[in-house]
Design a protein around this motif. Structure first.
Motif, PDB file in Angstrom:
ATOM      1  N   ARG A 153      32.940 -38.404 -14.379  1.00  0.00           N
ATOM      2  CA  ARG A 153      31.842 -39.367 -14.499  1.00  0.00           C
ATOM      3  C   ARG A 153      31.656 -40.112 -13.177  1.00  0.00           C
ATOM      4  NH1 ARG A 153      34.126 -38.818 -19.463  1.00  0.00           N
ATOM      5  NH2 ARG A 153      32.620 -38.673 -21.164  1.00  0.00           N
ATOM      6  N   GLN A 264      19.586 -48.773 -15.662  1.00  0.00           N
ATOM      7  CA  GLN A 264      19.505 -47.953 -16.878  1.00  0.00           C
ATOM      8  C   GLN A 264      19.814 -48.806 -18.109  1.00  0.00           C
ATOM      9  OE1 GLN A 264      22.329 -44.732 -16.754  1.00  0.00           O
ATOM     10  NE2 GLN A 264      21.973 -44.168 -18.875  1.00  0.00           N
ATOM     11  N   GLU A 331      19.426 -42.316 -13.245  1.00  0.00           N
ATOM     12  CA  GLU A 331      20.431 -42.925 -14.131  1.00  0.00           C
ATOM     13  C   GLU A 331      21.102 -44.046 -13.358  1.00  0.00           C
ATOM     14  OE1 GLU A 331      22.729 -39.628 -16.564  1.00  0.00           O
ATOM     15  OE2 GLU A 331      22.188 -38.870 -14.585  1.00  0.00           O
ATOM     16  N   GLU A 387      30.183 -44.559 -20.111  1.00  0.00           N
ATOM     17  CA  GLU A 387      29.592 -44.308 -21.423  1.00  0.00           C
ATOM     18  C   GLU A 387      28.881 -42.951 -21.482  1.00  0.00           C
ATOM     19  OE1 GLU A 387      26.980 -47.550 -23.193  1.00  0.00           O
ATOM     20  OE2 GLU A 387      25.403 -46.149 -22.605  1.00  0.00           O
ATOM     21  N   ARG A 388      28.427 -42.466 -20.332  1.00  0.00           N
ATOM     22  CA  ARG A 388      27.580 -41.277 -20.408  1.00  0.00           C
ATOM     23  C   ARG A 388      28.406 -39.986 -20.466  1.00  0.00           C
ATOM     24  NH1 ARG A 388      25.086 -41.582 -14.345  1.00  0.00           N
ATOM     25  NH2 ARG A 388      26.225 -39.859 -13.404  1.00  0.00           N
ATOM     26  N   GLN A 389      27.734 -38.968 -20.970  1.00  0.00           N
ATOM     27  CA  GLN A 389      28.371 -37.666 -21.100  1.00  0.00           C
ATOM     28  C   GLN A 389      28.473 -36.987 -19.742  1.00  0.00           C
ATOM     29  OE1 GLN A 389      29.615 -36.518 -24.060  1.00  0.00           O
ATOM     30  NE2 GLN A 389      29.067 -38.623 -24.566  1.00  0.00           N
ATOM     31  N   ARG A 393      22.782 -33.508 -19.784  1.00  0.00           N
ATOM     32  CA  ARG A 393      22.508 -34.670 -20.614  1.00  0.00           C
ATOM     33  C   ARG A 393      21.060 -35.062 -20.514  1.00  0.00           C
ATOM     34  NH1 ARG A 393      25.713 -35.977 -16.213  1.00  0.00           N
ATOM     35  NH2 ARG A 393      24.601 -37.262 -14.699  1.00  0.00           N
TER      36      ARG A 393
END
Ligand SMILES: Nc1ncnc2c1ncn2[C@@H]1O[C@H](COP(=O)(O)OP(=O)(O)O)[C@@H](O)[C@H]1O
Ligand SMILES: [Mg+2]
Length: 393
Positions: A153, A264, A331, A387-389, A393
């Motif tokens: 990430r 974001q 993002e 938090e993001r994948q 995505r």
């Protein structure tokens, strides 16, 4: 101070800042990555000083990783003072005895240090990378692609958004497709210039002067020339080509420079926008927002936030900034810059997916004026990244 960003200088590179592997296991481990191969190397180091100083170390373990101008990754000092702007020289990541690589393992990613003649040494896992890098090989999707490959990430825009946001040609193509207004421009590719420079000059020279001649993929105003008559155009193209073989020539826009900070949203929330800010360049020798006005001559540019705009214009520019953010698929964070013309038009100039990020830079300042302080902003960006994948995505 010296403003030549290419002047070598070995400040702060102690290489002794190793965070013991495996400590503070419950705290996310953040690799702050800075320096880099672009002409904005020093600017990145100064930004890193701000981030290293403000990041909440009760919440995060911080591993500072510098990238030299030639691309070596090396463990560097975590002391913000080693990277701040000094009067005599610009900070620079010096080559280290040990190189650091990011290694993708089954259990996650880890940093590994290795030096000639010694066994590789693990520096422990990394949960998230904060690429505090501006320009090519940092802000342009290349690093992001590497991090995607490692399944790790990271803070900020992904591969495509970074690449589009770096390229002043393709960002305009995407903005126009999203219904945003861009100013008149021409692109001069390397092939076109090599084949027929006269034709390139003729085509670009049809735009309304003064022209702004820019490397397609640079930043901090580097390589940009304001050209007031056709005689200066060829030299300006050559100057831009020192930074990028692709050049964008734009008609000069008369208007106030208005910027919006975009962050974001959490989960499925829409992007958040700050109060708009304004850059007013004082006329003491600076006709436009050039490198000196940005970083050298402290009195040259006045930043104000909220900008003095009618409420409807302020609201509109925030909406357009969010449209631009989504148009490139950004993002994390972006700063979106506009010209507000005397006729009332909002013309988009550019999106920066890794905007200037020192505590006094526009992006953090606009958020501070909108209620989100620097340390919280850093925390929010890292939280969004965690938090993001990973993957598509
Ligand atoms: N088309 C234009 N018309 C008027 N001023 C411009 C134009 N393009 C750039 N400028 C001036 O040059 C500055 C830097 O250009 P910009 O495209 O934002 O490059 P960078 O990515 O280096 O910030 C702007 O902030 C503005 O002051
Ligand atoms: Mg700009």
């Amino acid at each position: 101070m010296s403003i030549d960003p290419l002047t070598p200088d070995s400040t702060g590179n102690t290489g002794d800042a190793a965070v013991p592997a495996g400590t503070g296991a419950s705290r996310p481990r953040v690799a702050v990555l800075f320096g880099g191969r672009s002409s904005e190397h020093a600017v990145s180091c100064v930004t890193a000083a701000g981030v290293l100083d403000a990041i909440d170390r009760t919440k995060y373990d911080v591993v500072p990783v510098g990238i030299t101008r030639s691309g070596q990754w090396t463990l560097v000092s975590a002391d913000p003072g080693a990277w701040s702007l000094r009067s005599e020289s610009l900070p620079e990541v010096a080559p280290g005895l040990e190189s650091v690589v990011l290694s993708a393992e089954e259990a996650g990613s880890e940093l590994v240090a290795h030096a000639e003649g010694t066994l590789p040494r693990s520096l422990g896992r990394v949960d998230v990378v904060f690429p505090v890098l501006h320009g090519p090989f940092g802000e342009d999707g290349t690093l992001q692609g590497m991090l995607e490959m490692a399944d790790i990430r990271y803070v900020g825009a992904g591969v495509l958004a970074s690449a589009v946001g770096m390229d002043k040609h393709y960002m305009k193509v995407v903005f126009e497709a999203a219904g945003l207004t861009v100013g008149p421009y021409e692109v001069i590719t390397d092939r076109q210039w090599q084949k027929d420079p006269a034709a390139c000059l003729e085509r670009a020279g049809k735009l309304q002067f003064p022209l702004f001649v820019k490397p397609a993929r640079a930043g901090s105003s580097m390589g940009i020339t304001r050209v007031s008559d056709p005689s200066g155009l060829s030299a300006a193209v050559e100057a831009a080509r020192l930074h990028d073989p692709k050049v964008v020539v734009e008609a000069g826009i008369t208007g106030r420079e208005i910027e919006v900070a975009v962050l974001q949203g959490r989960g499925t929330d829409d992007p958040r926008t700050s109060h708009p800010g304004e850059i007013a360049v004082q006329n003491g020798g600076h006709e436009w927002y050039d490198f000196e006005a940005k970083y050298v001559d402290g009195a040259a540019a006045e930043l104000s936030c909220p900008a003095d705009l009618p409420a409807a214009v302020s609201e509109r520019v925030r909406e357009l900034a969010a449209v631009a953010f989504d148009a490139v698929g950004a993002e994390g964070l972006s700063r979106v810059d506009f010209f507000y013309t005397p006729g009332g038009d909002l013309i988009i100039n550019e999106i920066n997916t890794m905007p200037g990020f020192t505590p006094v830079s526009m992006y953090p300042q606009m958020w501070a004026k909108s209620g989100l302080q620097y340390t919280e902003l850093i925390d929010e960006l890292i939280s969004l990244a965690l938090e993001r994948q990973t993957g598509l995505r």
